[in-house]
Design a protein around this motif. Sequence first.
Motif, PDB file in Angstrom:
ATOM      1  N   VAL A 168      -6.776   2.060  -3.126  1.00  0.00           N
ATOM      2  CA  VAL A 168      -5.655   1.315  -3.029  1.00  0.00           C
ATOM      3  C   VAL A 168      -5.526   0.722  -1.594  1.00  0.00           C
ATOM      4  O   VAL A 168      -5.289  -0.297  -1.126  1.00  0.00           O
ATOM      5  N   VAL A 169      -6.211   1.528  -0.718  1.00  0.00           N
ATOM      6  CA  VAL A 169      -6.159   1.319   0.804  1.00  0.00           C
ATOM      7  C   VAL A 169      -7.043   0.532   1.061  1.00  0.00           C
ATOM      8  O   VAL A 169      -7.046  -0.532   1.947  1.00  0.00           O
ATOM      9  N   ARG A 228       0.751  -1.389   0.110  1.00  0.00           N
ATOM     10  CA  ARG A 228      -0.019  -0.100   0.000  1.00  0.00           C
ATOM     11  C   ARG A 228       0.836   1.203  -0.063  1.00  0.00           C
ATOM     12  O   ARG A 228       0.626   2.360  -0.541  1.00  0.00           O
ATOM     13  N   TRP A 281      -5.912  -6.703  -0.782  1.00  0.00           N
ATOM     14  CA  TRP A 281      -4.871  -7.213  -2.026  1.00  0.00           C
ATOM     15  C   TRP A 281      -4.401  -8.629  -1.409  1.00  0.00           C
ATOM     16  O   TRP A 281      -4.299  -8.870  -0.145  1.00  0.00           O
TER      17      TRP A 281
END
Lengths: 107, 173
Positions: free
Chosen positions: B120-121, A9, B125
């Motif tokens: 993206v935070v 991240r 993932w």
Amino acid sequence: MEFLIPGLRHFLVLGSILFALGMYGVLSRRNAIGILLNIELMLNGVNLLFVAFARYLSSEQELAGQMFAIFIITQAAAEAAVGLAIIIAIYRQRRTIQVDQLDLMKG
Amino acid sequence: MLASNDPFTTFVGTLAFWISAIASIAAAYMMVARIKNLIRAALALTTVLGGVALMYALLGADFLAVAQLVVYVGAIMVLIIFAIFMTPGQIDVPGLVGTGQRLGAMAVAIGVGAISVWVVVITPWKVRDSLLDIPTAESLGGLMLTRYVLPFEIASLLLTVALIGAIVIARED
């Protein structure tokens, strides 16, 4: 202090910030070469995301992200060469490269 | 958990990341918002490119880190500085657009950046710990001539066309 250790991240946020800064630069510069500089900044933000994904995400094609980054660098080189040639040709003809004065095709 | 050979298990690796990240963002901010002079903007961009090259090295992309330095810092920046020299009288004029468009550009950039950072935070993932096999140059070269041979050929054609086109466009006649 867990958040101080860089992970996926961190790289993604860094790439996004570089991309957003480059986008502001593209929209706010008047000089054509300045716009080209900021486009390179945006391309670098995207490249950083590709390489971070290649490093951290699990997939069968581990190096695909790096291959994408290589091709983006290649096309950035081609784009810089052609773009600067066009800018220099415009400068010879009009004696200016301020994009708001290049309104030859304005109706 | 980090793999044992991850650069971020060491203090130096983590420090390198933070120094280069902060330097990159500061230089990029100066370049887009503060610096009017194009030569200085080009030098600030060179700082960012160097920082990104260090990031590639920290991510285990050794070939890309070197390619970034050779192609971007070594070739593209020199080309841009030559172009700045060849268009005299364009540096001193007001470099930025009017306040209205600047505010609009700021709104667009902050909107895009905020959405991107938010996505993206929050995305969960699927991260793996193991590093890539270093050096990567050998496997990249293999991939380039097998799986990615068509993009590779197109890229070489693109470079040829771009160089010939640049010469034709910029030629004095």
